[in-house]
Design a protein around this motif. Sequence first.
Motif, mmCIF file in Angstrom:
data_model
loop_
_atom_site.group_PDB
_atom_site.id
_atom_site.type_symbol
_atom_site.label_atom_id
_atom_site.label_comp_id
_atom_site.label_asym_id
_atom_site.label_seq_id
_atom_site.Cartn_x
_atom_site.Cartn_y
_atom_site.Cartn_z
ATOM 1 N N UNK A 133 -51.875 -73.889 94.384
ATOM 2 C CA UNK A 133 -50.859 -74.938 94.595
ATOM 3 C C UNK A 133 -49.468 -74.444 94.180
ATOM 4 N N UNK A 134 -49.421 -73.464 93.292
ATOM 5 C CA UNK A 134 -48.139 -72.871 92.879
ATOM 6 C C UNK A 134 -47.705 -71.734 93.809
ATOM 7 N N UNK A 135 -48.484 -71.482 94.850
ATOM 8 C CA UNK A 135 -48.148 -70.433 95.805
ATOM 9 C C UNK A 135 -48.721 -69.070 95.456
ATOM 10 N N UNK A 136 -49.514 -69.000 94.393
ATOM 11 C CA UNK A 136 -50.128 -67.732 93.988
ATOM 12 C C UNK A 136 -51.374 -67.461 94.824
ATOM 13 N N UNK A 137 -51.766 -66.198 94.874
ATOM 14 C CA UNK A 137 -53.001 -65.791 95.542
ATOM 15 C C UNK A 137 -53.854 -65.078 94.487
ATOM 16 N N UNK A 138 -54.598 -65.838 93.685
ATOM 17 C CA UNK A 138 -55.365 -65.228 92.593
ATOM 18 C C UNK A 138 -56.635 -64.544 93.091
ATOM 19 N N UNK A 139 -57.063 -63.554 92.316
ATOM 20 C CA UNK A 139 -58.307 -62.843 92.595
ATOM 21 C C UNK A 139 -59.291 -63.140 91.480
ATOM 22 N N UNK A 140 -60.453 -63.673 91.825
ATOM 23 C CA UNK A 140 -61.524 -63.910 90.859
ATOM 24 C C UNK A 140 -62.307 -62.617 90.714
ATOM 25 N N UNK A 141 -62.352 -62.059 89.497
ATOM 26 C CA UNK A 141 -62.920 -60.720 89.355
ATOM 27 C C UNK A 141 -63.459 -60.456 87.954
ATOM 28 N N UNK A 142 -64.420 -59.545 87.893
ATOM 29 C CA UNK A 142 -64.857 -58.971 86.616
ATOM 30 C C UNK A 142 -64.682 -57.454 86.659
ATOM 31 N N UNK A 143 -63.975 -56.950 87.661
ATOM 32 C CA UNK A 143 -63.752 -55.520 87.857
ATOM 33 C C UNK A 143 -62.650 -55.045 86.896
ATOM 34 N N UNK A 144 -62.959 -54.143 85.971
ATOM 35 C CA UNK A 144 -61.958 -53.670 85.010
ATOM 36 C C UNK A 144 -60.711 -53.098 85.667
ATOM 37 N N UNK A 145 -60.877 -52.406 86.787
ATOM 38 C CA UNK A 145 -59.718 -51.810 87.469
ATOM 39 C C UNK A 145 -58.777 -52.892 87.989
ATOM 40 N N UNK A 146 -59.345 -53.944 88.581
ATOM 41 C CA UNK A 146 -58.522 -55.041 89.099
ATOM 42 C C UNK A 146 -57.832 -55.759 87.943
ATOM 43 N N UNK A 147 -58.554 -55.993 86.854
ATOM 44 C CA UNK A 147 -57.966 -56.657 85.688
ATOM 45 C C UNK A 147 -56.829 -55.826 85.108
ATOM 46 N N UNK A 148 -57.017 -54.536 85.005
ATOM 47 C CA UNK A 148 -55.984 -53.663 84.445
ATOM 48 C C UNK A 148 -54.736 -53.596 85.315
ATOM 49 N N UNK A 149 -54.897 -53.682 86.624
ATOM 50 C CA UNK A 149 -53.764 -53.572 87.540
ATOM 51 C C UNK A 149 -53.014 -54.893 87.733
ATOM 52 N N UNK A 150 -53.629 -56.005 87.365
ATOM 53 C CA UNK A 150 -53.020 -57.314 87.606
ATOM 54 C C UNK A 150 -51.734 -57.472 86.796
#
Length: 195
Positions: free
Chosen positions: A22-39
């Motif tokens: 609703x705030x215009x964000x495109x969130x990613x639901x993840x448990x991948x350490x690489x994705x979490x580190x890059x966010x």
Amino acid sequence: MEIAVVDYKGGNVQSVLFALERLGAVPTLTCDPEVLNKADKVLFPGEGEAASAMAALREAGLDQVLPSLRQPFLGICLGMQLLGQHSEENDTTLLGLLPFHVRRFVPDAQHKVPHMGWNNLQALQSPLFAGLTEQDHVYFVHSYYAPVGEYTIAQAAHPAPFSAAVQHANFYGVQFHTEKSGAVGTRILSNFLEL
């Protein structure tokens, strides 16, 4: 901006995703350490019980990944409590990122457990609450709490003061549900995305 929402199979994730969208964000639901580190930002929503949540984090290796993150990080409800050292809920060792010990509310004739419903925020001390006042209310559902300490950036009371929000370095936590707190919760999420 890349926004990651921690997926540890806990509850309440979908409503947080919707609130961000609703705030215009495109969130990613993840448990991948690489994705979490890059966010650019990481959100850690939680519902349920501390021991089960910590077991799920350990199984996914997230108990090692989350403390290593350096970007702004927001724990919500149980996600905030898990940032502490220890919880009275099933004698659980937590992530150890903040120096508090989670305690159970003691009910009395006027104050039931769980603490559930709208309550106002007090002693606001962070850009997370920009544009808000101590008359603003947010929605709580919890039986356990973090005491007030040097890490506290907002308080509420039930009946005694407790930490409604905490911070240490890049780690923020809110005991209430931003995604269920109407315009006030939306403002807090928006402020977090702007940190």
